[in-house]
Design a protein around this motif. Structure first.
Motif, PDB file in Angstrom:
ATOM      1  N   THR A  36       0.828  -1.213   0.000  1.00  0.00           N
ATOM      2  CA  THR A  36       0.000   0.000   0.000  1.00  0.00           C
ATOM      3  C   THR A  36       0.858   1.256   0.000  1.00  0.00           C
ATOM      4  O   THR A  36       0.627   2.191  -0.780  1.00  0.00           O
ATOM      5  CB  THR A  36      -0.934   0.003   1.222  1.00  0.00           C
ATOM      6  OG1 THR A  36      -1.733  -1.180   1.223  1.00  0.00           O
ATOM      7  CG2 THR A  36      -1.839   1.225   1.210  1.00  0.00           C
ATOM      8  N   ASN A  59       1.087   3.619  -3.469  1.00  0.00           N
ATOM      9  CA  ASN A  59       0.553   4.984  -3.451  1.00  0.00           C
ATOM     10  C   ASN A  59       1.672   6.017  -3.548  1.00  0.00           C
ATOM     11  O   ASN A  59       1.490   7.084  -4.151  1.00  0.00           O
ATOM     12  CB  ASN A  59      -0.256   5.212  -2.171  1.00  0.00           C
ATOM     13  CG  ASN A  59      -1.625   4.569  -2.226  1.00  0.00           C
ATOM     14  OD1 ASN A  59      -2.545   5.054  -2.870  1.00  0.00           O
ATOM     15  ND2 ASN A  59      -1.771   3.442  -1.534  1.00  0.00           N
ATOM     16  N   ILE A 115       2.564   6.430  -7.152  1.00  0.00           N
ATOM     17  CA  ILE A 115       1.573   7.250  -7.845  1.00  0.00           C
ATOM     18  C   ILE A 115       1.853   8.734  -7.599  1.00  0.00           C
ATOM     19  O   ILE A 115       1.830   9.557  -8.529  1.00  0.00           O
ATOM     20  CB  ILE A 115       0.150   6.886  -7.375  1.00  0.00           C
ATOM     21  CG1 ILE A 115      -0.220   5.459  -7.805  1.00  0.00           C
ATOM     22  CG2 ILE A 115      -0.870   7.884  -7.920  1.00  0.00           C
ATOM     23  CD1 ILE A 115      -0.389   5.277  -9.278  1.00  0.00           C
ATOM     24  N   SER A 160      -3.927   9.495  -3.057  1.00  0.00           N
ATOM     25  CA  SER A 160      -2.888   8.514  -2.720  1.00  0.00           C
ATOM     26  C   SER A 160      -2.164   8.896  -1.432  1.00  0.00           C
ATOM     27  O   SER A 160      -1.854   8.040  -0.603  1.00  0.00           O
ATOM     28  CB  SER A 160      -1.890   8.396  -3.877  1.00  0.00           C
ATOM     29  OG  SER A 160      -2.519   7.903  -5.043  1.00  0.00           O
ATOM     30  N   ASP A 201      -4.386   8.024   1.427  1.00  0.00           N
ATOM     31  CA  ASP A 201      -4.406   6.579   1.683  1.00  0.00           C
ATOM     32  C   ASP A 201      -3.156   6.130   2.431  1.00  0.00           C
ATOM     33  O   ASP A 201      -3.218   5.226   3.278  1.00  0.00           O
ATOM     34  CB  ASP A 201      -4.534   5.811   0.371  1.00  0.00           C
ATOM     35  CG  ASP A 201      -5.941   5.870  -0.196  1.00  0.00           C
ATOM     36  OD1 ASP A 201      -6.874   6.106   0.592  1.00  0.00           O
ATOM     37  OD2 ASP A 201      -6.113   5.683  -1.412  1.00  0.00           O
ATOM     38  N   ASN A 238      -6.168   0.824  -4.741  1.00  0.00           N
ATOM     39  CA  ASN A 238      -6.304   2.074  -5.491  1.00  0.00           C
ATOM     40  C   ASN A 238      -5.187   2.299  -6.502  1.00  0.00           C
ATOM     41  O   ASN A 238      -5.453   2.595  -7.673  1.00  0.00           O
ATOM     42  CB  ASN A 238      -6.391   3.255  -4.528  1.00  0.00           C
ATOM     43  CG  ASN A 238      -7.739   3.319  -3.828  1.00  0.00           C
ATOM     44  OD1 ASN A 238      -8.648   2.559  -4.133  1.00  0.00           O
ATOM     45  ND2 ASN A 238      -7.868   4.230  -2.880  1.00  0.00           N
ATOM     46  N   PRO A 239      -3.898   2.183  -6.118  1.00  0.00           N
ATOM     47  CA  PRO A 239      -2.840   2.396  -7.131  1.00  0.00           C
ATOM     48  C   PRO A 239      -2.848   1.350  -8.228  1.00  0.00           C
ATOM     49  O   PRO A 239      -2.487   1.650  -9.373  1.00  0.00           O
ATOM     50  CB  PRO A 239      -1.545   2.347  -6.306  1.00  0.00           C
ATOM     51  CG  PRO A 239      -1.898   1.637  -5.055  1.00  0.00           C
ATOM     52  CD  PRO A 239      -3.324   1.968  -4.768  1.00  0.00           C
TER      53      PRO A 239
END
Length: 336
Positions: free
Chosen positions: A38, A42, A45, A67, A70, A286-287
């Motif tokens: 994680t 992120n 990104i 990002s 997060d 997410n990424p």
């Protein structure tokens, strides 16, 4: 009503996901792996967007902030959990519990507002493409980000201060791996009516209203896409918001799933396990969603990694040149 002793609170006990000793090393390595993925995903990104000038647009500006949020979100809960497992201690101080609740609510709220702002950005890009750069100018984007931060800070601070006014009893065990607001309030001996009222108001105003805004934006987006005559144009328009729509579905789907699960089940440990979905899994995915579905992000990441590789090569070459020069100046120096 049963009377229980009230004492000054100095610490809480986090029971975690499991009390079985043989599962603790497995949980430690599992959450360490998830946290590293994680954090690094992120962070890549954020670096890709900052380093690539082609990504200095409103959509990627908000994505970089999402990002970053997060990273902070997962760093609020997972390191403390891993520390407790490693040290075989389940204690968290009263101040630490309040701080953890504050930052957890802050970054959850910030994620919520950023997803709403990103939906509005896609709405303007698809429904008003000719006025996109005029509407989503840098000043307006900064205002939207500032308002998101202020609303998140205010709502989390309000709820945290109200919890600090509660008095607690001797039973201070939290059946969770972090200080979850509802679980902490349930341990209070004093009246929690206003705390529960504020939770419902904040959830309604700062949770449901942004979701309504997202649904409204995408209803207008879908209407505009259906008016496009060519199938290629429809696909191109939808692809610009496909990644964001996936993240929205994942964020709200897991959040509402945990809420319904906790409402239907009285088992707090089951609710804690379900909470892993939106506290750990969603920020981790997410990424990957943006990295795999977005061509610009993939290109920026490829360039970032290529620049890093070339930098290592230049550093290695410079070191080799220094060694050659030193040997030329000192020919009698023995070789190592």
């Amino acid at each position: 009503m049963e009377q229980r002793n009230q004492t000054p609170v100095s610490e809480f006990i986090l029971l975690g996901l499991s009390e079985e000793g043989e599962l603790q090393p497995l949980l430690l390595w599992l959450f360490l792996s998830l946290y590293l993925v994680t954090f690094s995903g992120n962070l890549l990104i954020v670096l890709a967007i900052v380093m690539d000038s082609h990504l200095h647009t409103p959509m990627y500006f908000f994505l970089a902030n999402l990002s970053f949020s997060d990273i902070c979100f997962t760093s609020t809960t997972i390191p403390k959990m891993m520390w407790n497992i490693q040290t075989q201690s389940k204690v968290i101080t009263y101040a630490g519990c309040l701080s953890q609740m504050y930052f957890l609510m802050l970054f959850v709220g910030l994620d919520n507002f950023l997803l709403t702002v990103m939906a509005y950005d896609r709405f303007v890009a698809i429904c008003h493409p000719l006025h996109y750069m005029v509407i989503m100018n840098p000043k307006f984007c900064c205002i939207l980000l500032l308002v998101s931060w202020l609303l998140s800070v205010f709502s989390s601070l309000l709820q945290d201060l109200m919890v600090s006014q509660l008095s607690f009893c001797t039973q201070l065990e939290i059946p969770h791996f972090f200080c979850e607001l509802n679980q902490v309030i349930q341990l209070a001996c004093s009246d929690t009516f206003f705390n529960n009222l504020v939770i419902y108001l904040v959830s309604g105003l700062l949770g449901i209203l942004p979701l309504i805004g997202i649904l409204f934006s995408y209803s207008r987006i879908v209407t505009s896409i259906l008016k496009i005559s060519s199938s290629r144009g429809k696909y191109k328009a939808f692809s610009t918001c496909g990644s964001h729509l996936s993240i929205v579905s994942l964020f709200y789907g897991t959040s509402f799933g945990v809420y319904l699960r906790s409402a239907a089940s009285q088992n707090s440990r089951t609710t804690a396990i379900a909470s892993v979905m939106y506290t750990v899994v969603t920020p981790m995915l997410n990424p990957f969603i943006y990295g795999l579905r977005n061509r610009d992000i993939k290109l920026a990441l490829r360039n970032l990694l290529a620049e890093r590789h070339s930098l290592h090569i230049r550093i290695l070459c410079s070191k080799m040149k220094m060694c050659v020069c030193n040997r030329a100046q000192n020919p009698r120096q023995p070789r190592s």
